[in-house]
Motif scaffolding. Structure first.
Motif: not given
Length: 120
Positions: A22-23, A26, A28, A31, A34, A92, A95
């Motif tokens: 998902h990260h 997106r 992201r 965070d 996670l 990115q 992730m």
């Protein structure tokens, strides 16, 4: 080994992998959720280490016992290393490292269960 613990660990790996995917999609970075999921997974792996070491004498073949114990210790390192790399890497693709780590942990946990089942 404890079959329910293996199932819980595999579900946690799946959750970590889904969160990382998902990260990744997106774009992201790391965070708190996670890191929390990774920490919970690591606690489960520590429980597996203690249970596995306590019961490793049930594996009669010395080579298989050594493989089992090596997997127990190796699987502990993957999640922390993946998360640290993801924290240091500010793109990115960080992730993707966590996603790969979750996959590796799932494979190692399944292999631990396989070694246990075939030798006990």
């Amino acid at each position: 080994m404890l079959q329910p613990l293996t199932v819980v660990l595999l579900v946690a790996c799946g959750l970590l992998g889904l969160l990382a995917a998902h990260h990744l999609l997106r774009r992201r970075l790391v965070d708190d959720p996670l890191i929390i999921v990774g920490g919970v997974l690591e606690l489960g792996l520590l429980v597996q280490l203690v249970v596995g070491l306590a019961r490793s004498s049930a594996i009669a073949d010395g080579a298989e016992r050594a493989t089992f114990i090596a997997y127990l210790f190796t699987v502990l390192v993957v999640v922390p290393v993946a998360v640290v790399i993801a924290i240091k890497e500010k793109t990115q693709w960080a992730m993707a490292v966590v996603l790969g780590g979750a996959l590796v942990v799932a494979i190692l946990v399944a292999r631990l269960q396989q070694v246990w089942t075939l030798n006990v």
